[in-house]
Enzyme design. Sequence first.
Site, PDB file in Angstrom:
ATOM      1  N   ILE A  79       0.898  -1.154   0.000  1.00 52.02           N
ATOM      2  CA  ILE A  79       0.000   0.000   0.000  1.00 52.02           C
ATOM      3  C   ILE A  79       0.940   1.208   0.000  1.00 52.02           C
ATOM      4  O   ILE A  79       1.904   1.256   0.764  1.00 52.02           O
ATOM      5  CB  ILE A  79      -0.942  -0.017   1.224  1.00 52.02           C
ATOM      6  CG1 ILE A  79      -1.847   1.215   1.297  1.00 52.02           C
ATOM      7  CG2 ILE A  79      -0.206  -0.172   2.529  1.00 52.02           C
ATOM      8  CD1 ILE A  79      -2.901   1.128   2.437  1.00 52.02           C
ATOM      9  N   SER A  80       0.715   2.155  -0.901  1.00 52.60           N
ATOM     10  CA  SER A  80       1.652   3.270  -1.062  1.00 52.60           C
ATOM     11  C   SER A  80       1.685   4.146   0.179  1.00 52.60           C
ATOM     12  O   SER A  80       0.720   4.222   0.946  1.00 52.60           O
ATOM     13  CB  SER A  80       1.250   4.110  -2.273  1.00 52.60           C
ATOM     14  OG  SER A  80       1.098   3.296  -3.414  1.00 52.60           O
TER      15      SER A  80
END
Length: 236
Positions: A79-80
Amino acid sequence: MMAWFRNRRSKANGSGEPAPDYAALREAMVEEQLVARGISDARVLEAMRAVPRHVFVPDELMPLAYTDQPLPVGEGQTISQPYMVAVMTEALELAGDERVLEVGTGSGYQAAVLARLAREVFTIEHREALARAAIERLVRLGISNVHVRIGDGTLGWPEQAPFDAIVVTAAAPRIPPPLLEQLVEGGRLVIPVGDEHQQELWQVRKHGAQISTRVVNYCRFVPLRGQYGWPEAGNQ
Ligand code: SAH
């Protein structure tokens, strides 16, 4: 919905310790990581104040959900970092009525943010287990304007095209031609382009057969696979 949140919290805190104050952590994330670094689109800030990022990470990482980093979400994917989600979302220049395509659903977090900023969100993930987990989270949060498809996102989603904005959340060797074709006139494509170690984040704007490109930032994403991505290597 609330019952589900309580469940997740008690699971993550089986030790009997009090659950972290996620709302306070989220507010601090927005102020310290986004506002302080120049994210100024009020709608983007509102969306990131609202979406419970901790719901999109594995239980054992929930206490780290609002820290200034990407986090693993399984299958070697991430997940960024919150700041990167904000930068990409801001570069899409959404006013509220758009149809948006995301390539690389991952956890579903960016799609949930986009859902608050656009009319309809179409998101494609090629790893089935990730797509199914993302769908489950989005349904449980009551988000009904995100549509998830399992497949190769470098081909776009022709049946739903054209899109007002497209975001690719994995590192591309080049712009996949189908994505440009599926963008409206004046539409924005936000995509990290470079090698597998470092990329430039591009905001590409379509003007007929021409495009204009602006470098928004520098970044490091997991590789984009599929027909117009990088060839598969090992179990990536
Ligand atoms: N936006 C995500 C983070 C994505 S990480 C989030 O908010 O959590 C990048 C994702 O792109 C990974 O889940 C990876 O499996 C996916 N991906 C890579 N190549 C793809 C392709 N060709 N089509 C669809 N998804 C792809």
